[in-house]
Design a protein around this motif. Structure first.
Motif: not given
Length: 139
Positions: A112-126, A128-139
């Motif tokens: 979970h920590i790595i998945a969240n870190a990847e979301v933060f990294y993608d947002w800073v670098m590109t 790109k905002k995380p897509e809201a999904s009802s079942n596969d959220m990393p956090f």
């Protein structure tokens, strides 16, 4: 007038006159220019120069003169970093990981920590905002 970063320092040679030392450099610039320029400081790959070509075609390296005077301080106060891209990438990854750990509660797994870190990294670098999904959220 042109501005470009130094791609390669081919060679440099010191020349002294009346107690003043100037270092003449043959530089290959990122914009494709090959210039010969005299500077007080030894130039390094990644540094940005603003210059004007004053003589073309006589030699492999066109003679150039600096448009901006050199500063008398050792550290650059530019907002643009001269660190290599991989160093910047590592800094963003580290800060994203730290943010993910702080964001997470004690019940989070490393996955979970790595998945969240990847979301933060993608947002800073590109941006790109995380897509809201009802079942596969990393956090």
């Amino acid at each position: 007038m042109k501005t470009s970063k130094i791609k390669t320092v081919v060679n440099s040679k010191e020349w002294s006159n009346n107690g003043k030392t100037i270092i003449y450099h043959n530089l290959e610039m990122e914009n494709g220019d090959k210039i010969n320029i005299g500077k007080v400081k030894l130039q390094q790959v990644g540094w940005e120069l603003t210059y004007e070509i004053v003589e073309e075609g006589q030699q492999e390296f066109n003679k150039a003169k600096a448009v901006q005077k050199e500063q008398n301080f050792t550290k650059s106060f530019n907002t643009q970093s001269t660190k290599p891209d991989n160093v910047q990438d590592m800094i963003v990854k580290q800060s994203s990981l730290k943010a993910a750990v702080e964001f997470c509660n004690k019940d989070c797994t490393i996955e979970h920590i790595i998945a969240n870190a990847e979301v933060f990294y993608d947002w800073v670098m590109t941006g790109k905002k995380p897509e809201a999904s009802s079942n596969d959220m990393p956090f």
